[in-house]
Design a protein around this motif. Sequence first.
Motif, PDB file in Angstrom:
ATOM      1  N   ILE A 352       0.834  -1.206   0.000  1.00 41.72           N
ATOM      2  CA  ILE A 352       0.000   0.000   0.000  1.00 41.72           C
ATOM      3  C   ILE A 352       0.866   1.251   0.000  1.00 41.72           C
ATOM      4  O   ILE A 352       0.627   2.200  -0.753  1.00 41.72           O
ATOM      5  CB  ILE A 352      -0.950  -0.013   1.217  1.00 41.72           C
ATOM      6  N   LEU A 353       1.888   1.257   0.856  1.00 44.59           N
ATOM      7  CA  LEU A 353       2.798   2.405   0.911  1.00 44.59           C
ATOM      8  C   LEU A 353       3.515   2.602  -0.423  1.00 44.59           C
ATOM      9  O   LEU A 353       3.644   3.734  -0.913  1.00 44.59           O
ATOM     10  CB  LEU A 353       3.824   2.195   2.023  1.00 44.59           C
ATOM     11  N   ALA A 354       3.981   1.503  -1.021  1.00 41.14           N
ATOM     12  CA  ALA A 354       4.711   1.588  -2.289  1.00 41.14           C
ATOM     13  C   ALA A 354       3.805   2.091  -3.408  1.00 41.14           C
ATOM     14  O   ALA A 354       4.241   2.865  -4.272  1.00 41.14           O
ATOM     15  CB  ALA A 354       5.277   0.213  -2.649  1.00 41.14           C
ATOM     16  N   PHE A 355       2.546   1.675  -3.400  1.00 35.33           N
ATOM     17  CA  PHE A 355       1.607   2.115  -4.436  1.00 35.33           C
ATOM     18  C   PHE A 355       1.399   3.628  -4.364  1.00 35.33           C
ATOM     19  O   PHE A 355       1.450   4.321  -5.390  1.00 35.33           O
ATOM     20  CB  PHE A 355       0.262   1.398  -4.254  1.00 35.33           C
ATOM     21  N   GLY A 356       1.149   4.138  -3.164  1.00 33.22           N
ATOM     22  CA  GLY A 356       0.958   5.577  -3.009  1.00 33.22           C
ATOM     23  C   GLY A 356       2.173   6.364  -3.444  1.00 33.22           C
ATOM     24  O   GLY A 356       2.061   7.399  -4.115  1.00 33.22           O
ATOM     25  N   LEU A 357       3.368   5.868  -3.088  1.00 37.51           N
ATOM     26  CA  LEU A 357       4.605   6.544  -3.465  1.00 37.51           C
ATOM     27  C   LEU A 357       4.815   6.504  -4.978  1.00 37.51           C
ATOM     28  O   LEU A 357       5.205   7.507  -5.587  1.00 37.51           O
ATOM     29  CB  LEU A 357       5.785   5.885  -2.758  1.00 37.51           C
ATOM     30  N   ALA A 358       4.542   5.364  -5.597  1.00 35.59           N
ATOM     31  CA  ALA A 358       4.749   5.215  -7.040  1.00 35.59           C
ATOM     32  C   ALA A 358       3.847   6.153  -7.837  1.00 35.59           C
ATOM     33  O   ALA A 358       4.285   6.804  -8.794  1.00 35.59           O
ATOM     34  CB  ALA A 358       4.496   3.765  -7.457  1.00 35.59           C
ATOM     35  N   ILE A 359       2.581   6.249  -7.446  1.00 31.69           N
ATOM     36  CA  ILE A 359       1.659   7.139  -8.151  1.00 31.69           C
ATOM     37  C   ILE A 359       2.073   8.596  -7.963  1.00 31.69           C
ATOM     38  O   ILE A 359       2.016   9.400  -8.892  1.00 31.69           O
ATOM     39  CB  ILE A 359       0.211   6.930  -7.653  1.00 31.69           C
ATOM     40  N   THR A 360       2.514   8.937  -6.766  1.00 35.48           N
ATOM     41  CA  THR A 360       2.947  10.308  -6.488  1.00 35.48           C
ATOM     42  C   THR A 360       4.158  10.700  -7.339  1.00 35.48           C
ATOM     43  O   THR A 360       4.224  11.803  -7.889  1.00 35.48           O
ATOM     44  CB  THR A 360       3.293  10.471  -5.004  1.00 35.48           C
ATOM     45  N   ILE A 361       5.107   9.788  -7.444  1.00 35.20           N
ATOM     46  CA  ILE A 361       6.298  10.064  -8.244  1.00 35.20           C
ATOM     47  C   ILE A 361       5.963  10.138  -9.729  1.00 35.20           C
ATOM     48  O   ILE A 361       6.499  10.972 -10.464  1.00 35.20           O
ATOM     49  CB  ILE A 361       7.378   8.991  -7.983  1.00 35.20           C
ATOM     50  N   SER A 362       5.044   9.281 -10.167  1.00 34.83           N
ATOM     51  CA  SER A 362       4.683   9.240 -11.591  1.00 34.83           C
ATOM     52  C   SER A 362       3.888  10.458 -12.024  1.00 34.83           C
ATOM     53  O   SER A 362       4.047  10.963 -13.137  1.00 34.83           O
ATOM     54  CB  SER A 362       3.880   7.967 -11.885  1.00 34.83           C
ATOM     55  N   PHE A 363       3.000  10.936 -11.147  1.00 35.77           N
ATOM     56  CA  PHE A 363       2.155  12.098 -11.469  1.00 35.77           C
ATOM     57  C   PHE A 363       2.404  13.157 -10.407  1.00 35.77           C
ATOM     58  O   PHE A 363       1.687  13.242  -9.417  1.00 35.77           O
ATOM     59  CB  PHE A 363       0.678  11.700 -11.492  1.00 35.77           C
ATOM     60  N   GLN A 364       3.419  13.977 -10.635  1.00 33.81           N
ATOM     61  CA  GLN A 364       3.896  14.874  -9.591  1.00 33.81           C
ATOM     62  C   GLN A 364       3.003  16.080  -9.354  1.00 33.81           C
ATOM     63  O   GLN A 364       3.129  16.762  -8.348  1.00 33.81           O
ATOM     64  CB  GLN A 364       5.328  15.331  -9.911  1.00 33.81           C
ATOM     65  N   ALA A 365       2.091  16.378 -10.275  1.00 35.53           N
ATOM     66  CA  ALA A 365       1.140  17.457 -10.030  1.00 35.53           C
ATOM     67  C   ALA A 365       0.171  17.005  -8.946  1.00 35.53           C
ATOM     68  O   ALA A 365      -0.203  15.837  -8.879  1.00 35.53           O
ATOM     69  CB  ALA A 365       0.385  17.803 -11.301  1.00 35.53           C
TER      70      ALA A 365
END
Length: 432
Positions: A352-365
């Motif tokens: 769950i933590l990795a998913f949130g981080l990955a989406i944040t990094i991928s879509f930085q806006a």
Amino acid sequence: MREPNKIASAVKEQPVQTVTPDGASHPAPPAKRRTFLGYLALMGPAFVVGAWQFGPGNLTTAVQAGSRYDYTLVWVIAVSTILMIFFTDMSVRLGISTPTSLITSIKDHLGKWVGVLAGFGVFGITLMFSVGNAVGSGLGLSLVFGGSPVLWTVVCTAAVGFVLAFRNVYGIVEKALLAIVVLMGIAFIASTVVAQPDWYRSMEGMVPTLPPGSEILIVALVGTNFSINAAFYTSYGIKENRRTRADYRDITLVDTIPGIVAPGIMTALVIMVAAAVLGQTGGEATSIGALASIFAPLAGPVGSMLFALGLSGAAFSSMIANATAGGTMLSDALGRGAKAGSPTARIFTGVILAFGLAITISFQASPVGLIVIAQSLTVLIAPLLGVLLFIMSNKAAVMGSLRNKWWHNLFAAIGLIAIIASSLRLITTLLG
């Protein structure tokens, strides 16, 4: 004929009958004399739930409610908080009564597939929440200390991941969230004092109204403040702390009610701050960052920082609780352990933590629209969880004397109608 002293002795030996808060009459458990620290020790599970529901998504929808519709949607928070208390109470009583965890009990009594579906449903919700938590944690700390929001998101995610290395995961999470909730309360109360909202108009906002175009936002507010998935998790905290029937009354007074009311009050304060900022500066704050920037000329850098600190605490606390709950309940659904410290629960928490981080990094806006939609979509899973809580808490074989009474069922029915109506409204809006 028995002698008087023998009769008196017999009377003294009869167990004292008492009526507990669940309305049942049965022999009273041995009285517990709690110290102040003893009452504090009962606090925890409901505050974890409150910290989970009071996250960036909650703040985002509250900011939009106050900025777009002034004080008129405060009533949604009041109603949602009342309903949330009743569903959390059902989960507390289930945690006390069931010999196993809630999802395992559901599998035993309602079918394995039902419990598995509930576990995967909650896990899906936590994945959606994880994006908002990751974005919000980085944004809040960047507003306070400067630097890249994405970098701060990485730092926060690593900090939460570090907790997974400890043996007593739930105990550490519970204590950390209690402290953060207190700090958040101070920050948002201070922000409200600085903003000087119109208290009379905020009281008028307690009268239910439906401003044109507010339907989806109301659904999002209900989805974040009447968070059945969070209430569902309360029973796991009760099990982790090994609470008993003798603790129920005190748990209600020092944990369930204050733990749910606290985030409700903070959400209402955010709406009022947003409405006050709009009224005094004329600027519309459709995002958390925008509110902090508009708040600066009104309250100065200190006021803006107070609000940003509150945001940081909300995001970080929700990140911890969200990931822990989702990982634990999916592990339970798969029969791999119902404690936050079990190996499988730790793995899913990390996912769950990795998913949130990955989406944040991928879509930085900052995906404000994504956060609102994600919170709204939780309403689609919530009816299932609400129905399961309702069915299980009415089973006499499971609950015994803690079975739902008529007033429990009355408010549960109102809550289910509200959440199902919200789901139908969301579906028709999306299809339309």
